[in-house]
Scaffold this motif. Structure first.
Motif, short mmCIF file in Angstrom:
data_model
loop_
_atom_site.label_atom_id
_atom_site.label_comp_id
_atom_site.label_asym_id
_atom_site.label_seq_id
_atom_site.Cartn_x
_atom_site.Cartn_y
_atom_site.Cartn_z
N LEU A 390 0.83 -1.21 0.00
CA LEU A 390 0.00 0.00 0.00
C LEU A 390 0.86 1.26 0.00
CD1 LEU A 390 -2.94 1.18 0.32
CD2 LEU A 390 -2.42 1.33 2.76
N ASP A 391 1.95 1.24 0.78
CA ASP A 391 2.84 2.41 0.82
C ASP A 391 3.44 2.68 -0.56
OD1 ASP A 391 2.42 2.74 3.56
OD2 ASP A 391 4.02 1.32 4.06
N PHE A 392 3.83 1.62 -1.26
CA PHE A 392 4.38 1.80 -2.61
C PHE A 392 3.32 2.37 -3.55
CE2 PHE A 392 7.95 -0.87 -1.30
CZ PHE A 392 8.98 -0.15 -1.87
N ALA A 393 2.10 1.84 -3.45
CA ALA A 393 1.03 2.32 -4.32
C ALA A 393 0.80 3.82 -4.10
CB ALA A 393 -0.25 1.53 -4.04
N LYS A 394 0.77 4.24 -2.82
CA LYS A 394 0.53 5.65 -2.51
C LYS A 394 1.68 6.53 -3.02
CE LYS A 394 -3.30 5.07 -0.09
NZ LYS A 394 -4.58 5.53 -0.63
N ALA A 395 2.91 6.00 -2.91
CA ALA A 395 4.08 6.78 -3.35
C ALA A 395 4.07 6.94 -4.88
CB ALA A 395 5.36 6.10 -2.88
N MET A 396 3.62 5.90 -5.59
CA MET A 396 3.57 5.99 -7.06
C MET A 396 2.64 7.12 -7.51
SD MET A 396 3.47 2.02 -8.20
CE MET A 396 4.46 0.85 -7.30
N ILE A 397 1.56 7.31 -6.76
CA ILE A 397 0.61 8.36 -7.11
C ILE A 397 1.32 9.72 -7.14
CG2 ILE A 397 -1.48 9.57 -6.37
CD1 ILE A 397 -2.43 6.89 -5.15
N ASP A 398 2.20 9.94 -6.17
CA ASP A 398 2.93 11.21 -6.13
C ASP A 398 3.89 11.38 -7.30
OD1 ASP A 398 1.81 12.54 -4.04
OD2 ASP A 398 3.25 11.84 -2.53
N ARG A 399 4.27 10.27 -7.93
CA ARG A 399 5.17 10.34 -9.09
C ARG A 399 4.41 10.37 -10.42
NH1 ARG A 399 10.70 8.95 -7.97
NH2 ARG A 399 10.94 9.14 -5.71
N GLY A 400 3.08 10.49 -10.35
CA GLY A 400 2.31 10.60 -11.59
C GLY A 400 2.06 9.28 -12.29
N MET A 401 2.10 8.21 -11.51
CA MET A 401 1.89 6.88 -12.10
C MET A 401 0.71 6.22 -11.40
SD MET A 401 4.79 3.96 -11.97
CE MET A 401 4.44 2.26 -11.81
N HIS A 402 -0.19 5.63 -12.18
CA HIS A 402 -1.27 4.90 -11.52
C HIS A 402 -0.69 3.65 -10.89
CE1 HIS A 402 -4.98 2.81 -10.69
NE2 HIS A 402 -5.63 3.94 -10.95
N PRO A 403 -1.04 3.34 -9.64
CA PRO A 403 -0.48 2.15 -9.01
C PRO A 403 -0.96 0.88 -9.71
CG PRO A 403 -1.58 3.56 -7.40
CD PRO A 403 -1.94 4.07 -8.75
N PRO A 404 -0.17 -0.19 -9.56
CA PRO A 404 -0.66 -1.49 -10.02
C PRO A 404 -1.75 -1.98 -9.08
CG PRO A 404 1.38 -1.77 -8.82
CD PRO A 404 1.12 -0.28 -8.88
N THR A 405 -2.33 -3.11 -9.41
CA THR A 405 -3.28 -3.75 -8.49
C THR A 405 -2.52 -4.20 -7.25
OG1 THR A 405 -4.67 -4.45 -10.31
CG2 THR A 405 -4.85 -5.72 -8.28
N VAL A 436 9.88 3.11 -9.93
CA VAL A 436 9.66 2.13 -8.86
C VAL A 436 10.97 1.85 -8.12
CG1 VAL A 436 8.96 -0.24 -8.34
CG2 VAL A 436 7.66 1.09 -10.02
N LEU A 437 12.06 1.68 -8.87
CA LEU A 437 13.35 1.39 -8.23
C LEU A 437 13.81 2.58 -7.37
CD1 LEU A 437 15.10 -0.48 -11.18
CD2 LEU A 437 14.09 -1.47 -9.11
N ASP A 438 13.54 3.77 -7.86
CA ASP A 438 13.88 4.96 -7.10
C ASP A 438 13.07 5.03 -5.79
OD1 ASP A 438 15.47 7.30 -7.06
OD2 ASP A 438 13.63 8.48 -7.36
N LEU A 439 11.82 4.59 -5.88
CA LEU A 439 10.97 4.59 -4.68
C LEU A 439 11.50 3.59 -3.66
CD1 LEU A 439 7.38 4.91 -6.21
CD2 LEU A 439 8.60 6.61 -4.85
N VAL A 440 12.04 2.47 -4.12
CA VAL A 440 12.61 1.49 -3.19
C VAL A 440 13.75 2.16 -2.41
CG1 VAL A 440 13.81 -0.72 -2.97
CG2 VAL A 440 11.97 -0.47 -4.65
N ALA A 441 14.61 2.87 -3.15
CA ALA A 441 15.73 3.56 -2.49
C ALA A 441 15.20 4.58 -1.49
CB ALA A 441 16.60 4.24 -3.55
N GLU A 442 14.18 5.33 -1.89
CA GLU A 442 13.59 6.34 -1.00
C GLU A 442 13.03 5.68 0.26
OE1 GLU A 442 10.56 8.95 -2.86
OE2 GLU A 442 9.70 9.18 -0.84
N ALA A 443 12.38 4.52 0.09
CA ALA A 443 11.78 3.83 1.24
C ALA A 443 12.85 3.41 2.23
CB ALA A 443 10.99 2.62 0.75
N TYR A 444 13.98 2.88 1.74
CA TYR A 444 15.03 2.41 2.64
C TYR A 444 15.72 3.58 3.35
CZ TYR A 444 14.73 -2.56 1.72
OH TYR A 444 14.29 -3.85 1.68
N LYS A 445 15.75 4.74 2.67
CA LYS A 445 16.40 5.90 3.27
C LYS A 445 15.62 6.39 4.49
CE LYS A 445 18.41 8.45 0.01
NZ LYS A 445 18.15 9.41 -1.08
#
Ligand SMILES: *Cc1c(COP(=O)(O)O)cnc(C)c1O
Length: 477
Positions: A390-405, A436-445
């Motif tokens: 869910l956190d990834f889905a919400k973060a994708m929205i901020d990057r202008g991408m519709h989340p996956p299912t 998505v890969l950038d979001l993974v890095a952001e999440a770990y930071k």
């Protein structure tokens, strides 16, 4: 944002009508409303700005990448919209004499023949209005088939645990008992579980192939044999046809009856509640139970022909969602046999490309090669830093991408299910993977900060349970 009613100022008006040039007619007082109609009073420019602003708050396939798995949210060529908007099609009435609507009947007839050819079925009805409605219709056919043969003890429908929720729901709505069978470790049907589930009470197995984890079940011939040997029928949930159209046909895999989602595979935009179309195709043995009337052709003339007494009856007013059918026909005619095949091959290629780029960071669910969609799990990331799907889905929205299912299918924990579709370019896919890969890095930071997404939306994170259980559907200022 204010509602259009809140913007209303008494006396404003968006139109100026010419004076009435016919005599006024005094309606009977019983027909008049007692209180004035509560309409917003705004100027034309205010109406335009209001709805334009609203439209900008929505996100659609025309805005950007929309990899919603299990839905085939692909870009639909605008040409098909033009065809469906032709006045010769939009201006006709379902009760018009058939001699005045030969073109429309021909379009329906041609489409049903083409869908029969694509699926390997003998007959197709275009009546059902959606996939789930197609499932309902198909299960009625299955019941009629068994009962007509005096086979009255078949009250169970087998559904694998990876199935879409509409499958068990349609079975239950038809009065069947649902038998759930687990998937094997590779995501496919567990043959032993199937063998022990089938019996003289089996009406059918409902199975989509490729399945909802994007894996093609190579045992399909064996599965068909097991179900048929037990006297049951095999039902194809066609929501994933985008992965195989033009390459293989459900009819050749051993399926007896299928539904298609024209709004997924065949070029009608979907979401927002429709309209859709869920044609049902079947083998000859089931054809006499199909809903009617059907369009038939004789000596170059098209007729609406009522069906025999074994029909399950009509399942939709008149003939179904006609304009959706036109888009599908335009799509098939424009692409042709080779184009349809290429579309599904590209859908599969795009999904594999994305999966290959993401799999170092997210464990994928089984198999090295996927079909048109793939499922990755955020389970490991959740364990390590508490960040969820869910956190990834919400973060994708901020990057202008519709989340996956997300969180589907249920058999994969913390699932993200991507279906990029054939219409996305390599540039878009690379952008999405980089994001998505950038979001993974952001999440770990900074996991805590990551959970604050989305930051750019009017609504951040509603309480989803309350939103589902106690929806506020009426606006109150
Ligand atoms: C979408 C979908 C359905 C239901 O189709 P609707 O047209 O939404 O009613 C059924 N099965 C699967 C696998 C789906 O993806």
């Amino acid at each position: 944002m204010k509602t259009i009613f809140e913007k209303s100022v008494p006396g404003k008006c968006a139109i100026s009508l010419a004076p009435c040039d016919v005599p006024a007619y005094d309606l009977d007082a019983s027909l008049l409303r007692e209180t004035p109609l509560n309409l917003p009073e705004v100027s034309e420019v205010e109406v335009v700005r209001h709805y334009t602003a609203l439209s900008k708050r929505a996100y659609g396939v025309d805005d950007g990448f929309y990899p919603l798995g299990s839905c085939t949210m692909k870009y639909n060529p605008k040409l098909n919209e033009e065809v469906a908007a032709l006045p010769g099609f939009t201006g006709i009435h379902p009760l018009q004499c058939e001699c005045t609507v030969q073109g429309a009947l021909k379009a329906m007839h041609t489409l049903s023949r083409k869908l029969a050819a694509i699926t390997g079925m003998d007959e197709v009805t275009l009546q059902p209005a959606a996939g789930a409605h197609g499932e309902y219709t198909a299960l009625q056919l299955i019941r009629a088939y068994h009962l007509d043969r005096g086979d009255t003890g078949r009250d169970k429908i087998i559904v694998p645990d990876s199935a879409h929720g509409t499958n068990p729901a349609s079975a239950a709505m038809n009065g069947y008992t649902v038998v759930n069978i687990p998937s094997a470790a590779d995501g496919c049907v567990d043959l032993d579980a199937l063998r022990s589930a089938v019996g003289p009470d089996t009406a059918a197995l409902m199975l989509t192939n490729p399945n909802t984890v994007g894996i093609f079940d190579k045992n399909i011939a064996k599965i068909a044999q097991i179900v048929h040997d037990a006297g049951g029928l095999l039902y194809y949930d066609g929501a994933n046809l985008n992965a195989i159209m033009g390459t293989i046909r459900p009819g050749d895999m051993g399926y007896d009856v299928v539904h298609l989602n024209l709004h997924k595979t065949f070029s009608t935009p979907h979401g927002g509640g429709g309209p859709g179309s869920g044609p049902v195709g079947c083998k000859a043995a089931l054809a006499k139970y199909l809903p009617g009337p059907v369009v038939t052709e004789k000596d170059g003339k098209y007729h609406l022909t009522s069906v025999g007494g074994k029909s399950i009856g009509c399942v939709k007013t008149f003939y179904g969602n006609f304009l959706v059918m036109l888009r599908a026909l335009a799509y098939i005619e424009v692409l042709g046999k080779e184009g349809i095949k290429l579309a599904s091959q590209l859908a599969v290629l795009n999904a594999n490309y994305m999966m290959a780029r993401l799999k170092d960071k997210f464990p994928t669910y089984s198999s090295d090669i996927c079909m048109h969609e793939f499922v990755v799990s955020c389970d490991k990331i959740k364990e390590e830093i508490g960040v969820t799907a869910l956190d990834f889905a919400k973060a994708m929205i901020d990057r202008g991408m519709h989340p996956p299912t997300i969180y589907f299918p249920l058999i994969v924990h913390e699932a993200l299910m991507f279906e990029p579709t054939e219409t996305e370019s390599k540039e878009t896919l690379d952008w999405a993977c980089d994001t998505v890969l950038d979001l993974v890095a952001e999440a770990y930071k900074d996991p805590a900060a990551f959970k604050q997404h989305p930051r750019k939306m009017p609504i951040g994170r509603p309480d989803e349970v309350t939103a589902a259980r106690k929806p506020v559907l009426i606006y109150k200022a």
